[in-house]
Design a protein around this motif. Structure first.
Motif, short mmCIF file in Angstrom:
data_model
loop_
_atom_site.label_atom_id
_atom_site.label_comp_id
_atom_site.label_asym_id
_atom_site.label_seq_id
_atom_site.Cartn_x
_atom_site.Cartn_y
_atom_site.Cartn_z
N ASN A 176 3.44 18.47 2.02
CA ASN A 176 3.10 19.88 1.91
C ASN A 176 3.22 20.56 3.27
O ASN A 176 3.04 19.93 4.31
N ARG A 177 3.50 21.85 3.25
CA ARG A 177 3.67 22.60 4.49
C ARG A 177 2.32 22.98 5.10
O ARG A 177 1.43 23.43 4.39
N ILE A 178 2.20 22.79 6.39
CA ILE A 178 1.04 23.26 7.15
C ILE A 178 1.57 23.97 8.39
O ILE A 178 2.32 23.38 9.18
N ILE A 179 1.20 25.23 8.55
CA ILE A 179 1.68 26.03 9.67
C ILE A 179 1.22 25.42 10.99
O ILE A 179 0.05 25.12 11.18
N GLY A 180 2.19 25.23 11.89
CA GLY A 180 1.89 24.75 13.24
C GLY A 180 1.71 23.25 13.36
O GLY A 180 1.42 22.76 14.46
N LEU A 181 1.89 22.50 12.28
CA LEU A 181 1.67 21.05 12.33
C LEU A 181 2.71 20.36 13.21
O LEU A 181 3.91 20.60 13.07
N LYS A 182 2.24 19.49 14.11
CA LYS A 182 3.10 18.66 14.95
C LYS A 182 2.59 17.22 14.89
O LYS A 182 1.72 16.83 15.67
N PRO A 216 7.43 22.46 14.35
CA PRO A 216 6.42 22.98 13.43
C PRO A 216 7.01 23.98 12.43
O PRO A 216 8.11 24.50 12.62
N TYR A 217 6.23 24.22 11.41
CA TYR A 217 6.57 25.24 10.40
C TYR A 217 5.80 26.51 10.76
O TYR A 217 4.63 26.46 11.11
#
Length: 278
Positions: A176-182, A216-217
């Motif tokens: 799943n997408r999580i904004i700013g995930l690194k 990141p997304y």
């Protein structure tokens, strides 16, 4: 003058009829109030509710001024993503001898992979593998290529049935997408069967690796062409596996992403069942 000598109609003016409760023709009152009283009440409620509506609009306007267009101001999501599979079913049950029986899975995969077509991905960026693609300074974010052909025999190009007709189905796993995930480390997907004997699987891309270049997304509005990286898992079922329900669990390994939270069965992992009949 005696009571008997009273004229007809005398003494009836003081009588009250039930209809006077709604409208009294003698006083001009409607439901107990005259026109001026009703006018004052309507004016009061008009001003009162107008003030409430204006105050509500003002507070909403002030709140919207504090929000970012592309990133949530307050993010209460878990820091690790969940895993999901395609086709979108946690119970994959079909007869490999009947194309109509597994056709729904084929159609779902075909539709899902349209955005991953090589022709669609050609306009995206060729990113440097193993490196985060930071674009904080860019107003409109670019997306890294993830070509459908990367999934090889699970891409639906060489085998339009994704292995379902031969009883060796392909399952697509994505985070799943999580904004700013690194994610730290080298994340990869590992799938195992919950049984005593191991289950043979084949991964695409090789080693089931989820490359850092897809992070990141930045959010749906500024990262419009972004597509999540996929890992295709081909279940190499044998004749001994047919007509038996097999529970498969896929996890994200090799990174700081959580995959063992008992309160959330989809955090960093996903479990599904497969039953192939002949």
């Amino acid at each position: 003058m005696t009571k008997e000598e009273q004229k007809p109609g005398e003494g009836k003016e003081g009588k009250t009829r039930w209809t006077d409760c709604i409208y009294n023709p003698r006083t001009g009152e409607f439901i107990g109030r005259n026109a001026s009283s009703w006018g004052l009440i309507l004016l009061f409620y008009l001003v009162f509710y107008g003030f409430l509506a204006g105050f509500f609009c003002l507070t909403m306007w002030v709140m919207l001024l504090t929000l970012e267009d592309h990133v949530p101001k307050y993010n209460d999501r878990v820091p690790s993503p969940g895993l999901v599979i395609r086709p979108k079913s946690l119970d994959i049950v079909y007869n490999r001898s009947d194309p109509a029986n597994y056709g729904q899975y084929i159609r779902h995969l075909d539709t899902f992979l349209q955005r991953y077509n090589d022709s669609e991905q050609a306009s995206n960026e060729l990113c440097l593998a193993g490196e985060f693609y930071d674009q904080d300074a860019e107003a409109q974010k670019k997306a890294c290529q993830f070509r459908r052909s990367t999934l090889r025999i699970c891409s639906g190009i060489s085998d339009p049935n994704y292995g379902y007709s031969e009883g060796k189905p392909c399952i697509l796993v994505k985070m799943n997408r999580i904004i700013g995930l690194k994610p730290q480390g080298e994340p990869y997907v590992n799938c195992t069967a919950k049984r005593d004997s191991p289950l043979s699987v084949q991964y695409f891309p090789a080693a089931a690796r989820i490359d850092k270049m897809y992070f990141p997304y930045y959010g749906k509005k500024v990262h419009e062409k972004y597509v999540q990286p996929l890992v295709a898992v081909k279940l190499l079922l044998t004749k001994e596996d047919y007509n038996k329900e097999i529970t498969v669990e896929c996890r994200v390994e090799g990174s700081n992403l959580r995959n063992n939270d008992e309160r959330d069965k989809f955090l960093g992992r996903v479990t599904f069942r497969v039953l192939v009949t002949q």
